[in-house]
Enzyme design. Structure first.
Site, PDB file in Angstrom:
ATOM      1  N   HIS A  78       0.824  -1.370  -0.108  1.00  0.00           N
ATOM      2  CA  HIS A  78      -0.022   0.006  -0.161  1.00  0.00           C
ATOM      3  C   HIS A  78       0.900   1.335  -0.121  1.00  0.00           C
ATOM      4  O   HIS A  78       1.945   1.393   0.339  1.00  0.00           O
ATOM      5  CB  HIS A  78      -0.827  -0.147   1.325  1.00  0.00           C
ATOM      6  CG  HIS A  78      -0.242  -0.170   2.544  1.00  0.00           C
ATOM      7  ND1 HIS A  78       0.423  -1.048   2.945  1.00  0.00           N
ATOM      8  CD2 HIS A  78      -0.186   1.057   3.668  1.00  0.00           C
ATOM      9  CE1 HIS A  78       0.808  -0.898   4.110  1.00  0.00           C
ATOM     10  NE2 HIS A  78       0.675   0.252   4.468  1.00  0.00           N
ATOM     11  N   HIS A  86       0.999   5.353   1.049  1.00  0.00           N
ATOM     12  CA  HIS A  86       0.195   6.443   1.811  1.00  0.00           C
ATOM     13  C   HIS A  86       0.417   8.004   0.921  1.00  0.00           C
ATOM     14  O   HIS A  86       1.486   8.078   0.297  1.00  0.00           O
ATOM     15  CB  HIS A  86       0.705   6.639   3.115  1.00  0.00           C
ATOM     16  CG  HIS A  86       0.628   5.470   4.032  1.00  0.00           C
ATOM     17  ND1 HIS A  86      -0.582   5.693   4.854  1.00  0.00           N
ATOM     18  CD2 HIS A  86       1.314   4.466   4.153  1.00  0.00           C
ATOM     19  CE1 HIS A  86      -0.154   4.511   5.786  1.00  0.00           C
ATOM     20  NE2 HIS A  86       0.838   3.949   5.379  1.00  0.00           N
TER      21      HIS A  86
END
Length: 137
Positions: free
Chosen positions: A101, A103
């Site tokens: 992932h 950010h």
């Protein structure tokens, strides 16, 4: 492919609710439930990939396009002074959820977010270091 024990896979599978800000066939971008700042977004791969090392190159390219779109939207929405795009690989690097992932965090001058390190100095042997890295590419 999903991991039944992965919280991000459960979000992708809609077993856990989230607030989606972007979605396509490869990624879902959601608001972070523990944000560093208003508008903090996490871009999740739809397939379970534990880290950057295992991410297919095509997805690596595509996720940066999504990160750019989100960063531009944050700039327009919040008139932020900057944006951090962060991605951690491995526990030693701060990764706590082992599903790839990214950010995207809006930043403002004098905010209280602390994503910094003390700059070091260039070692005496930068050519040796460069050779070590190139030999493993």
């Amino acid at each position: 492919m999903r991991d039944p024990n992965c919280i991000f896979c459960k979000i992708i599978g809609e077993e856990i609710p989230s607030t989606v800000v972007y979605e396509d066939q490869w990624f879902r971008a959601i608001l972070d439930v523990s944000p560093a700042a208003r508008g903090h977004v996490i871009i999740l791969t739809k397939n379970h990939v534990p880290n950057l090392y295992d991410l297919p190159e095509e997805e690596a390219s595509r996720i940066m396009i999504v990160a750019k779109r989100i960063a531009c939207a944050l700039k327009k929405a919040y008139h932020c002074d900057g944006v951090n795009i962060l991605q951690n690989n491995g526990e030693a690097a701060g990764q706590t959820v082992f599903h790839f992932h990214v950010h995207v965090i809006p930043r403002f001058r004098d905010d209280s977010i602390n994503i910094k390190w003390e700059p070091g100095s260039m070692p005496e042997d930068p050519a040796v270091i460069a050779d070590e890295i190139r030999a493993n590419m």
